[in-house]
Design an enzyme around this catalytic site. Structure first.
Site, mmCIF file in Angstrom:
data_model
loop_
_atom_site.group_PDB
_atom_site.id
_atom_site.type_symbol
_atom_site.label_atom_id
_atom_site.label_comp_id
_atom_site.label_asym_id
_atom_site.label_seq_id
_atom_site.Cartn_x
_atom_site.Cartn_y
_atom_site.Cartn_z
ATOM 1 N N ALA A 30 0.806 -1.218 0.000
ATOM 2 C CA ALA A 30 0.000 0.000 0.000
ATOM 3 C C ALA A 30 0.845 1.276 0.000
ATOM 4 O O ALA A 30 0.406 2.322 -0.496
ATOM 5 C CB ALA A 30 -0.913 -0.017 1.218
ATOM 6 N N THR A 34 0.360 5.611 -1.546
ATOM 7 C CA THR A 34 -0.041 6.723 -0.661
ATOM 8 C C THR A 34 0.191 8.072 -1.349
ATOM 9 O O THR A 34 -0.573 9.017 -1.148
ATOM 10 C CB THR A 34 0.708 6.698 0.689
ATOM 11 N N GLN A 109 0.448 -6.402 -3.562
ATOM 12 C CA GLN A 109 -0.627 -6.681 -2.609
ATOM 13 C C GLN A 109 -1.756 -5.680 -2.809
ATOM 14 O O GLN A 109 -2.795 -5.787 -2.177
ATOM 15 C CB GLN A 109 -0.097 -6.551 -1.178
ATOM 16 N N ASP A 112 -5.639 -1.580 -6.050
ATOM 17 C CA ASP A 112 -6.065 -0.338 -6.728
ATOM 18 C C ASP A 112 -5.864 -0.348 -8.240
ATOM 19 O O ASP A 112 -6.312 0.556 -8.936
ATOM 20 C CB ASP A 112 -5.346 0.876 -6.099
ATOM 21 N N HIS A 129 -3.818 -10.013 -4.170
ATOM 22 C CA HIS A 129 -5.025 -9.754 -3.375
ATOM 23 C C HIS A 129 -6.193 -9.274 -4.220
ATOM 24 O O HIS A 129 -7.154 -8.707 -3.694
ATOM 25 C CB HIS A 129 -4.721 -8.755 -2.248
ATOM 26 N N CYS A 140 -22.254 -17.736 -6.188
ATOM 27 C CA CYS A 140 -22.140 -18.389 -7.502
ATOM 28 C C CYS A 140 -20.850 -18.026 -8.235
ATOM 29 O O CYS A 140 -20.564 -18.583 -9.291
ATOM 30 C CB CYS A 140 -23.356 -18.067 -8.379
ATOM 31 N N CYS A 162 -26.535 -10.441 -5.541
ATOM 32 C CA CYS A 162 -26.233 -10.939 -6.880
ATOM 33 C C CYS A 162 -27.535 -11.032 -7.680
ATOM 34 O O CYS A 162 -28.520 -11.607 -7.203
ATOM 35 C CB CYS A 162 -25.575 -12.311 -6.783
ATOM 36 N N THR A 203 5.740 -1.796 1.803
ATOM 37 C CA THR A 203 4.958 -2.840 2.494
ATOM 38 C C THR A 203 5.540 -3.079 3.873
ATOM 39 O O THR A 203 6.764 -3.125 4.037
ATOM 40 C CB THR A 203 4.910 -4.153 1.675
ATOM 41 N N SER A 204 4.654 -3.233 4.855
ATOM 42 C CA SER A 204 5.105 -3.501 6.217
ATOM 43 C C SER A 204 5.501 -4.976 6.373
ATOM 44 O O SER A 204 5.985 -5.370 7.427
ATOM 45 C CB SER A 204 4.004 -3.144 7.223
HETATM 46 P P1 NAD Z 1 0.769 -1.562 5.177
HETATM 47 O O1 NAD Z 1 -0.286 -0.511 5.362
HETATM 48 O O2 NAD Z 1 0.824 -2.649 6.182
HETATM 49 O O3 NAD Z 1 2.212 -0.886 5.127
HETATM 50 C C1 NAD Z 1 2.512 0.163 4.254
HETATM 51 C C2 NAD Z 1 3.917 0.639 4.580
HETATM 52 O O4 NAD Z 1 4.271 1.639 3.604
HETATM 53 C C3 NAD Z 1 4.031 1.296 5.954
HETATM 54 O O5 NAD Z 1 5.060 0.654 6.685
HETATM 55 C C4 NAD Z 1 4.391 2.766 5.644
HETATM 56 O O6 NAD Z 1 5.322 3.303 6.553
HETATM 57 C C5 NAD Z 1 4.992 2.680 4.255
HETATM 58 N N1 NAD Z 1 4.799 3.886 3.437
HETATM 59 C C6 NAD Z 1 3.636 4.526 3.173
HETATM 60 N N2 NAD Z 1 3.823 5.524 2.296
HETATM 61 C C7 NAD Z 1 5.163 5.543 2.003
HETATM 62 C C8 NAD Z 1 5.971 6.350 1.155
HETATM 63 N N3 NAD Z 1 5.444 7.329 0.416
HETATM 64 N N4 NAD Z 1 7.310 6.103 1.115
HETATM 65 C C9 NAD Z 1 7.867 5.099 1.864
HETATM 66 N N5 NAD Z 1 7.132 4.281 2.659
HETATM 67 C C10 NAD Z 1 5.786 4.511 2.736
HETATM 68 O O7 NAD Z 1 0.592 -2.124 3.691
HETATM 69 P P2 NAD Z 1 0.783 -3.594 3.128
HETATM 70 O O8 NAD Z 1 2.025 -4.209 3.651
HETATM 71 O O9 NAD Z 1 0.571 -3.474 1.661
HETATM 72 O O10 NAD Z 1 -0.439 -4.421 3.735
HETATM 73 C C11 NAD Z 1 -1.755 -3.905 3.690
HETATM 74 C C12 NAD Z 1 -2.783 -4.790 2.991
HETATM 75 O O11 NAD Z 1 -3.899 -3.969 2.671
HETATM 76 C C13 NAD Z 1 -2.299 -5.340 1.689
HETATM 77 O O12 NAD Z 1 -2.602 -6.686 1.703
HETATM 78 C C14 NAD Z 1 -3.132 -4.636 0.604
HETATM 79 O O13 NAD Z 1 -3.838 -5.597 -0.164
HETATM 80 C C15 NAD Z 1 -4.178 -3.846 1.301
HETATM 81 N N6 NAD Z 1 -4.237 -2.389 0.953
HETATM 82 C C16 NAD Z 1 -4.155 -1.998 -0.351
HETATM 83 C C17 NAD Z 1 -4.190 -0.656 -0.674
HETATM 84 C C18 NAD Z 1 -4.079 -0.265 -2.129
HETATM 85 O O14 NAD Z 1 -4.478 -1.041 -3.003
HETATM 86 N N7 NAD Z 1 -3.522 0.908 -2.449
HETATM 87 C C19 NAD Z 1 -4.339 0.326 0.318
HETATM 88 C C20 NAD Z 1 -4.442 -0.106 1.655
HETATM 89 C C21 NAD Z 1 -4.389 -1.474 1.959
#
Ligand code: NAD
Length: 260
Positions: A30, A34, A109, A112, A129, A140, A162, A203-204
Site C-alpha cells: 500500500a 499513498t 498486494q 487499486d 489480493h 455463484c 447478486c 509494504t510492512s
Molecule cells: P501496510 O499498510 O501494512 O504498510 C505500508 C507501509 O508503507 C508502511 O510501513 C508505511 O510506513 C509505508 N509507506 C507509506 N507511504 C510511504 C511512502 N510514500 N514512502 C515510503 N514508505 C511509505 O501495507 P501492506 O504491507 O501493503 O499491507 C496492507 C494490505 O492492505 C495489503 O494486503 C493490501 O492488499 C491492502 N491495501 C491496499 C491498498 C491499495 O491497493 N492501495 C491500500 C491499503 C491497503
C-alpha cells in the site's frame, strides 16, 4: 511520516544492482500508492491506525455475517480514493524498470490497479489480493464491473445482492480470512525462487504468505532491498535498507519514466 533522505551512495549502489540483475522481482504494498492519495492500512496515517474498527470491513467473517458491516463496506467503496487516483512517480519508475527488460515479476498486494494503469504489462503484474475494479458473488462466483454495482448502491440499494442467485456481493479482492487463489500465489512464490534481486516497496511485510517472498528470495541467494519508511521484520536480512519517500527513491534507482 518522517522526511528521511536516502544517501546518494546507497542510491548509486542499489541502482547498479538493478542494472546488473537478470531477473528483478518487485513486491509492492500500500505504501507505493499513498502518494497517489490512497491511504495505507498501518502507516502513521493508515486507515486502521486512525480507526481500528475499519479493520472489520476487510475481514470476510464480519462481512458475511453482519449486514451492517456490508452496508458500511459499500458506503466506503463508493468514495474509495482509488476511483480518482492516478499513478505516481513510484509506479512510473516500475514501468521504466520493465522497459529495461529485466523485470521478472511485479507482485503487488495492492487492489487499486495502479500498476496496470501506469503501463506495466499484465504478464508481469501478479495481483495477489485481487482488484477493486471488479465485483464477485460469494455464492455463484459471477463477476462483473464494480462500477455497475456501485450504481445500484447510488440508486439506494444499501447491500446489493447478486442478480443471478441472490448471493452476497463483494469486491473481487482477498479479505482477511479468505483463501488466496492458489495459482496466483504459486506464481508469485515461484518468481521469488527465480529472482536475483528482490525489491520490497511500501509494504510492512506483515501479511503472509505474500511476505514469504522476501525470505524465499534470500534463501535462493538473491539480493534484498527494502524501501519502506518504517521498520519491517525482514530488515536484518536486507542488503540495503531505504527509508526515503518511494516517489523519490524508486525513480532514482530504476531510471526516470521520461528518460525512456
Ligand atoms: P501496510 O499498510 O501494512 O504498510 C505500508 C507501509 O508503507 C508502511 O510501513 C508505511 O510506513 C509505508 N509507506 C507509506 N507511504 C510511504 C511512502 N510514500 N514512502 C515510503 N514508505 C511509505 O501495507 P501492506 O504491507 O501493503 O499491507 C496492507 C494490505 O492492505 C495489503 O494486503 C493490501 O492488499 C491492502 N491495501 C491496499 C491498498 C491499495 O491497493 N492501495 C491500500 C491499503 C491497503
Amino acid at each position: 511520516m518522517t522526511a528521511h533522505v536516502t544517501p546518494a551512495a546507497t542510491i548509486t549502489t542499489v541502482r547498479e544492482w538493478v542494472e546488473s540483475a537478470k531477473r528483478v522481482v518487485v513486491l509492492t504494498g500500500a505504501g507505493i500508492s499513498t502518494e497517489s492519495g490512497i491511504p495505507d492500512f498501518r502507516g502513521p496515517n493508515g486507515v486502521w491506525t486512525r480507526d481500528p474498527e475499519a479493520e472489520k470491513l476487510s475481514d470476510i467473517r464480519y462481512y458475511t455475517h453482519d449486514p451492517k458491516i456490508r452496508k458500511a463496506a459499500w458506503r466506503s467503496r463508493l468514495t474509495h480514493p482509488a476511483w480518482k487516483a492516478e499513478p505516481n512517480s513510484g509506479h512510473l519508475a516500475l514501468v521504466q524498470l520493465e522497459r529495461r527488460g529485466n523485470l521478472h515479476a511485479l507482485i503487488t498486494q495492492n487492489i487499486d490497479g495502479l500498476h496496470l494503469r501506469a503501463g506495466n504489462s499484465p504478464e508481469r503484474v501478479v495481483e495477489v489480493h485481487g482488484n477493486l475494479h471488479q465485483a464477485i458473488c460469494l455464492s455463484c462466483g459471477r463477476k462483473g464491473a464494480m462500477q455497475a454495482v456501485l450504481d445500484r448502491v447510488r440508486a439506494g440499494e444499501e447491500d446489493p445482492a447478486c442478480e443471478e442467485c441472490g448471493g452476497i456481493l463483494k469486491s473481487d479482492t482477498i479479505s482477511f480470512g479468505q483463501s488466496l487463489i492458489p495459482e496466483v500465489i504459486e506464481h508469485a512464490m515461484q518468481a521469488a525462487h527465480e529472482t536475483d534481486l528482490l525489491l520490497a516497496v511500501g509494504t510492512s511485510l506483515q501479511v503472509f504468505p505474500v511476505a514469504n517472498a522476501v525470505p524465499i528470495a534470500r534463501t535462493q541467494g538473491a539480493r534484498i532491498v527494502i524501501i519502506n519508511a518504517e521498520a519491517t521484520q525482514f530488515d536484518d536480512i536486507a542488503d540495503a535498507r531505504l527509508y526515503g519517500r518511494i516517489g523519490e527513491d524508486l525513480p532514482r534507482i530504476c531510471g526516470r519514466h521520461d528518460a525512456a
